[in-house]
Design an enzyme around this catalytic site. Structure first.
Site, PDB file in Angstrom:
ATOM      1  N   ASP A 174      35.846  49.710  41.836  1.00 53.51           N
ATOM      2  CA  ASP A 174      36.785  49.795  40.711  1.00 53.51           C
ATOM      3  C   ASP A 174      36.080  49.712  39.367  1.00 53.51           C
ATOM      4  O   ASP A 174      34.892  49.374  39.290  1.00 53.51           O
ATOM      5  CB  ASP A 174      37.846  48.681  40.835  1.00 53.51           C
ATOM      6  N   ASN A 211      44.962  36.171  44.548  1.00 52.61           N
ATOM      7  CA  ASN A 211      46.284  36.681  44.940  1.00 52.61           C
ATOM      8  C   ASN A 211      46.192  37.645  46.130  1.00 52.61           C
ATOM      9  O   ASN A 211      47.149  38.333  46.446  1.00 52.61           O
ATOM     10  CB  ASN A 211      46.969  37.382  43.755  1.00 52.61           C
ATOM     11  N   HIS A 226      44.138  40.284  46.379  1.00 54.99           N
ATOM     12  CA  HIS A 226      43.786  41.684  46.109  1.00 54.99           C
ATOM     13  C   HIS A 226      42.399  42.042  46.644  1.00 54.99           C
ATOM     14  O   HIS A 226      41.536  41.183  46.792  1.00 54.99           O
ATOM     15  CB  HIS A 226      43.947  42.049  44.619  1.00 54.99           C
ATOM     16  N   GLU A 260      46.450  45.322  43.698  1.00 58.35           N
ATOM     17  CA  GLU A 260      47.215  44.101  43.500  1.00 58.35           C
ATOM     18  C   GLU A 260      48.359  44.028  44.522  1.00 58.35           C
ATOM     19  O   GLU A 260      48.699  45.037  45.151  1.00 58.35           O
ATOM     20  CB  GLU A 260      47.784  44.096  42.073  1.00 58.35           C
TER      21      GLU A 260
HETATM   22  C1  GLP Z   1      37.816  41.152  40.738  1.00 53.90           C
HETATM   23  C2  GLP Z   1      37.447  42.452  41.500  1.00 53.90           C
HETATM   24  C3  GLP Z   1      37.462  42.271  42.994  1.00 53.90           C
HETATM   25  C4  GLP Z   1      36.898  40.899  43.364  1.00 53.90           C
HETATM   26  C5  GLP Z   1      37.815  39.836  42.841  1.00 53.90           C
HETATM   27  C6  GLP Z   1      37.336  38.425  43.089  1.00 53.90           C
HETATM   28  O1  GLP Z   1      38.781  41.236  39.774  1.00 53.90           O
HETATM   29  N1  GLP Z   1      38.158  43.615  41.130  1.00 53.90           N
HETATM   30  O2  GLP Z   1      36.740  43.319  43.625  1.00 53.90           O
HETATM   31  O3  GLP Z   1      36.787  40.780  44.754  1.00 53.90           O
HETATM   32  O4  GLP Z   1      38.189  40.045  41.502  1.00 53.90           O
HETATM   33  O5  GLP Z   1      36.302  38.058  42.234  1.00 53.90           O
HETATM   34  P1  GLP Z   1      35.418  36.765  42.393  1.00 53.90           P
HETATM   35  O6  GLP Z   1      34.407  37.072  43.438  1.00 53.90           O
HETATM   36  O7  GLP Z   1      34.802  36.556  41.034  1.00 53.90           O
HETATM   37  O8  GLP Z   1      36.327  35.665  42.770  1.00 53.90           O
END
Ligand code: GLP
Length: 266
Positions: A67, A139, A141, A146
């Protein structure tokens, strides 16, 4: 789903690095799906260390990131392109031209939709993703899919959940524009990867991990879609695994698997 529970976040990173190295060393044109966020940073550090000690080369590989934020330039300090260049690509021998992150700098809708469609075509032309690395949001995702994202969704524009904007606020300064939109691979796109490896560490992920593994298949927990994937591995540290009802069973399964491989299971 294969559930692997390891003592610490570093063990999780080492396990994920083993899986990535295995792909790199066994495929002639390996295609990796990569993720951003704080969780995979330890994996990238481990991969850099293995590259530096000549255990692996990325020269033949192609990568696709999940993304990108819409409306900030690639060169922005918080863009996922900058994140990947900084945390991995600039420190290994990969051809930068073979690293793809969705193109989302424009705010023109038809251009974004075209970029999304072209991203899907690029993945297909590369032969599909051999191993997709994933993190999970609090959440539930995956990528920026989402809650309520369709399990059939493809790369597209997605509005971020309020909780995601809040969670990612820490990276932006108060007077800085923080995007509320992203271009993300869809859940359908992710499910087409030949294998997926989701990493989760820390107590803050315990509830979403439980919903993903033991909850119902539901668009309310996008990661639960991985229950439909025939080659999904979930690798967790103790904290992220702490809410799992069948934790002992998953550990027992891994023991049995090990014994089976060693021929000592009877
Ligand atoms: C982000 C990304 C995800 C990631 C998630 C968790 O917003 N788009 O791909 O897995 O949030 O991030 P973190 O590893 O910092 O908890």
């Amino acid at each position: 789903m294969r559930i692997i529970i390891l003592p610490t976040a570093q063990h999780v990173a080492n396990y994920a690095a083993d899986r990535v190295v295995d792909i790199l060393n066994t495929r002639s044109n390996p295609v990796l799906g990569l993720a951003t966020g704080s969780t995979p940073i330890a994996l990238y550090q481990e991969l850099i260390a293995r590259y530096q000690s000549s255990q692996v080369s990325f020269q033949q590989s192609v990568t696709f990131n999940l993304d990108e934020y819409i409306g900030i330039p690639d060169t922005h300090a918080q863009s996922y392109r900058t994140f990947m260049n900084h945390h991995l690509f600039e420190q290994i021998d990969i051809e930068l031209a073979n690293t793809y992150v969705p193109l989302a700098e424009t705010t023109n809708v038809s251009e974004l939709q075209r970029n999304a469609q072209e991203y899907e075509v690029k993945i297909q032309n590369a032969g599909g993703i051999d191993l997709q690395i994933l993190g999970i949001g609090v959440n539930g995702h995956i990528g920026f899919n989402e809650p309520t994202s369709s399990f059939a969704s493809r790369t597209r524009i997605k509005t971020l959940a309020e909780s995601t904007v809040e969670a990612n606020k820490r990276f932006f300064s108060d007077d800085e524009f923080q995007p509320h939109l992203a271009l993300t691979m869809g859940i359908g796109t992710i499910l087409e990867s030949k294998a997926v490896l989701l990493m989760a560490t820390g107590q803050s992920k315990a509830n979403s991990v439980k919903a993903m593994i033991e909850g119902p298949l539901s668009a309310m927990c996008p990661a639960s879609a991985l229950q439909l994937h025939a080659a999904a591995t979930i690798v967790l540290d103790e904290e992220a695994a702490s809410e799992l009802t069948l934790k002992d069973y998953y550990q027992w399964c891994e023991q049995k698997r090990q014994q089976l491989h060693e021929g000592s299971w009877v």
